[in-house]
Scaffold this motif. Structure first.
Motif, PDB file in Angstrom:
ATOM      1  N   GLY A   1      -4.116  -0.989   5.430  1.00  0.00           N
ATOM      2  CA  GLY A   1      -4.524   0.267   4.835  1.00  0.00           C
ATOM      3  C   GLY A   1      -6.014   0.527   4.936  1.00  0.00           C
ATOM      4  O   GLY A   1      -6.833  -0.375   4.794  1.00  0.00           O
ATOM      5  N   GLY A   2      -6.357   1.788   5.169  1.00  0.00           N
ATOM      6  CA  GLY A   2      -7.744   2.216   5.152  1.00  0.00           C
ATOM      7  C   GLY A   2      -8.541   1.887   6.384  1.00  0.00           C
ATOM      8  O   GLY A   2      -9.742   2.155   6.424  1.00  0.00           O
ATOM      9  N   VAL A   3      -7.918   1.300   7.391  1.00  0.00           N
ATOM     10  CA  VAL A   3      -8.631   0.912   8.608  1.00  0.00           C
ATOM     11  C   VAL A   3      -7.941   1.552   9.806  1.00  0.00           C
ATOM     12  O   VAL A   3      -6.743   1.369  10.006  1.00  0.00           O
ATOM     13  N   LYS A   4      -8.691   2.304  10.585  1.00  0.00           N
ATOM     14  CA  LYS A   4      -8.127   2.962  11.764  1.00  0.00           C
ATOM     15  C   LYS A   4      -8.151   1.988  12.939  1.00  0.00           C
ATOM     16  O   LYS A   4      -9.020   2.033  13.802  1.00  0.00           O
TER      17      LYS A   4
ATOM     18  N   GLY B   1     -14.482  -2.821   7.416  1.00  0.00           N
ATOM     19  CA  GLY B   1     -14.426  -1.963   6.241  1.00  0.00           C
ATOM     20  C   GLY B   1     -15.380  -2.401   5.148  1.00  0.00           C
ATOM     21  O   GLY B   1     -15.769  -1.600   4.303  1.00  0.00           O
ATOM     22  N   ARG B   2     -15.747  -3.691   5.174  1.00  0.00           N
ATOM     23  CA  ARG B   2     -16.652  -4.204   4.135  1.00  0.00           C
ATOM     24  C   ARG B   2     -17.619  -5.235   4.720  1.00  0.00           C
ATOM     25  O   ARG B   2     -17.971  -6.215   4.070  1.00  0.00           O
TER      26      ARG B   2
ATOM     27  N   HIS C   1      -1.669   2.012   3.079  1.00  0.00           N
ATOM     28  CA  HIS C   1      -2.657   3.062   2.862  1.00  0.00           C
ATOM     29  C   HIS C   1      -2.618   3.507   1.403  1.00  0.00           C
ATOM     30  O   HIS C   1      -1.544   3.613   0.796  1.00  0.00           O
ATOM     31  N   ALA C   2      -3.784   3.809   0.846  1.00  0.00           N
ATOM     32  CA  ALA C   2      -3.868   4.256  -0.541  1.00  0.00           C
ATOM     33  C   ALA C   2      -3.053   5.526  -0.767  1.00  0.00           C
ATOM     34  O   ALA C   2      -2.519   5.756  -1.860  1.00  0.00           O
ATOM     35  N   GLU C   3      -2.941   6.359   0.263  1.00  0.00           N
ATOM     36  CA  GLU C   3      -2.203   7.619   0.125  1.00  0.00           C
ATOM     37  C   GLU C   3      -0.741   7.397  -0.226  1.00  0.00           C
ATOM     38  O   GLU C   3      -0.090   8.280  -0.791  1.00  0.00           O
TER      39      GLU C   3
ATOM     40  N   ASP D   1       0.748   8.551  10.149  1.00  0.00           N
ATOM     41  CA  ASP D   1      -0.354   7.790   9.559  1.00  0.00           C
ATOM     42  C   ASP D   1      -1.462   8.778   9.191  1.00  0.00           C
ATOM     43  O   ASP D   1      -1.844   9.609  10.021  1.00  0.00           O
TER      44      ASP D   1
ATOM     45  N   GLY E   1     -14.514   4.253   9.016  1.00  0.00           N
ATOM     46  CA  GLY E   1     -13.917   3.252   8.142  1.00  0.00           C
ATOM     47  C   GLY E   1     -14.806   2.125   7.673  1.00  0.00           C
ATOM     48  O   GLY E   1     -14.385   1.329   6.837  1.00  0.00           O
TER      49      GLY E   1
ATOM     50  N   MET F   1      -4.492   8.455   9.070  1.00  0.00           N
ATOM     51  CA  MET F   1      -5.725   8.277   9.824  1.00  0.00           C
ATOM     52  C   MET F   1      -5.580   8.657  11.300  1.00  0.00           C
ATOM     53  O   MET F   1      -6.563   8.639  12.052  1.00  0.00           O
TER      54      MET F   1
END
Length: 439
Positions: A330-333, A160-161, A388-390, A358, A48, A360
């Protein structure tokens, strides 16, 4: 320089990689043998983080980054030590210094004259000077500020960033004395890169805040502000439910004025930072009623989301309810203080039968977290807990049988949910009472 980074977690490992990318010789110290083995193999031990896999492999291949479980030995060979060991607080806001005390004693055992020690873990105000300085001095036989330098420099990045945030935000430093601060500023100027674009609000670079206490307070203040802001947004959202107003239209309108920066409301505030640091601040300042009220408002949101579901669906007794998203965002496990736990608890109190999915997490991983995984059991209601983007493309065909959806993050597309009661927090269709006149 030779640098030791203590704790190779989701902040510490990217920091170690960043320092190595600047050409410094870095040793990462961690008590987890699996993490050490993965890092030495050039493999990221957690998913991630943008670009970490590539930069980590490059640093290891170049011989600039190694990992060890022997913290004292790594410190003994280093010119600078950066500490990113987790600090937890309980529900009353009392810090548990156990892990950090153990790490500090290991650092002290290897500390030599001239070394800079920088704590990046968020701390209560006064901890660097009153706790770490004496502990390091006692364990090393050296004098803080004379034989070694000590600063606090809070991490200000989002998982994530991390690499992008390291470039974008000023690096704050506060020393226990002027010499420590000077060495801290010089260190970070050599290991970080900074964006220098005209659209940045303030000059970038390393900022000396004048004392360790000022730097400690800066970190607590900026994170507590976010919690208070979200708490206010959630209060606005809950009122908007009762008067038939879409709160996001109101917030977007307000934020066109340059002095308004209202955050987004939502089902929960999770992660290692925002739910934790306000309680840490309250440990220093227990009379901060605004902070405590905001924390209470945010803690109440998962229960409010379940209330909205019950108002739209009816009696939840025996109802299979799917909670979408175990992660705190979202996007982070990562499930630290995730809203999934109080949401599941609130559903059970209503007599519902909750399940969690989830993208992830595997069912086995959810089981290990104490969450009931969804394995195609019948469900007739759902709650979106993570953005989550999904979930943006999710529709009724993906959740057959679901009659009511509570979107706690406003991530689903309303045009896809024809035939299903879709409820969002702070919108006209979410209120049970409907519009009412002012009084």
């Amino acid at each position: 320089m030779r640098i030791c980074v203590v704790a190779l977690g989701k902040i510490g490992l990217p920091l170690a990689v960043q320092f190595a990318r600047k050409g410094h010789q870095v040793t990462g110290a961690d008590v987890d043998e699996r993490v050490v083995a993965e890092v030495n193999a050039g493999r990221e031990p957690f998913p991630g983080e943008a670009d970490l896999d590539v930069h980590l492999a490059d640093a290891v291949r170049a011989g600039l980054l190694t990992a060890t479980t022997d913290t004292a030995a790594a410190v003994a060979e280093s010119d600078a030590v950066v500490v990113v060991v987790p600090l937890f607080v309980d529900e009353a806001g009392v810090p548990d210094f156990g892990w950090m005390d153990a790490a500090t004693r290991s650092i002290a055992a290897g500390l030599r004259p001239g070394t800079l020690v920088s704590y990046e873990t968020t701390l209560p105000v006064g901890t660097t000077r009153d706790r770490w300085a004496p502990m390091l001095a006692e364990g090393s036989g050296l004098t803080a500020g004379t034989d070694f330098h000590l600063v606090f420099s809070p991490e200000r990045v989002l998982t994530g960033r991390v690499f992008a945030d390291l470039r974008r935000y000023p690096k704050l430093v506060g020393g226990i004395d002027d010499a420590s601060a000077r060495h801290g500023v010089e260190f970070y100027e050599q290991v970080l890169d900074f964006d220098d674009r005209p659209d940045l609000d303030r000059p970038n670079g390393v900022w000396d805040l004048g004392s360790a206490e000022a730097a400690e307070l800066a970190k607590l203040a900026e994170t507590t502000y976010r919690d208070v802001n979200i708490g206010l947004a959630n209060q606005f959202a809950r009122y908007a439910d009762t008067v038939g107003v879409d709160v996001m239209k109101v917030i977007e309108a307000c934020n066109t004025q340059p002095y308004s920066h209202i955050h987004r409301p939502g089902i929960a505030v999770g992660g290692h930072c925002i739910p934790v640091y306000p309680r840490m601040y309250l440990w220093n300042d227990p009379h901060a009623t605004i902070v405590s009220a905001a924390r209470e408002a945010n803690v109440a949101m998962p229960e409010h989301a379940v209330d909205l579901l019950a108002a739209a669906y009816g009696d939840l007794t025996g109802t299979g309810v799917l909670v979408l998203g175990a992660a705190y965002r979202g996007g982070v496990k990562e499930t630290a203080f995730s809203g999934v736990f109080p949401t599941v608890d609130a559903l059970r109190r209503r007599g519902a039968v909750p399940y969690v999915s989830d993208p992830m997490y595997t069912p086995e991983e959810l089981d290990a977290l104490g969450l009931p995984p969804h394995r195609d059991e019948s469900v007739t209601a759902a709650i979106v807990q993570a953005d989550h983007a999904e979930y943006r493309d999710l529709g009724p065909d993906d959740l057959p049988g679901v009659k009511t959806l509570v979107d706690g993050r406003r991530v689903t597309d309303p045009t896809r949910w024809t035939g299903v009661r879709r409820v969002v927090i702070g919108a006209p269709n979410a209120g049970a009472a409907g519009p009412r006149s002012a009084r």
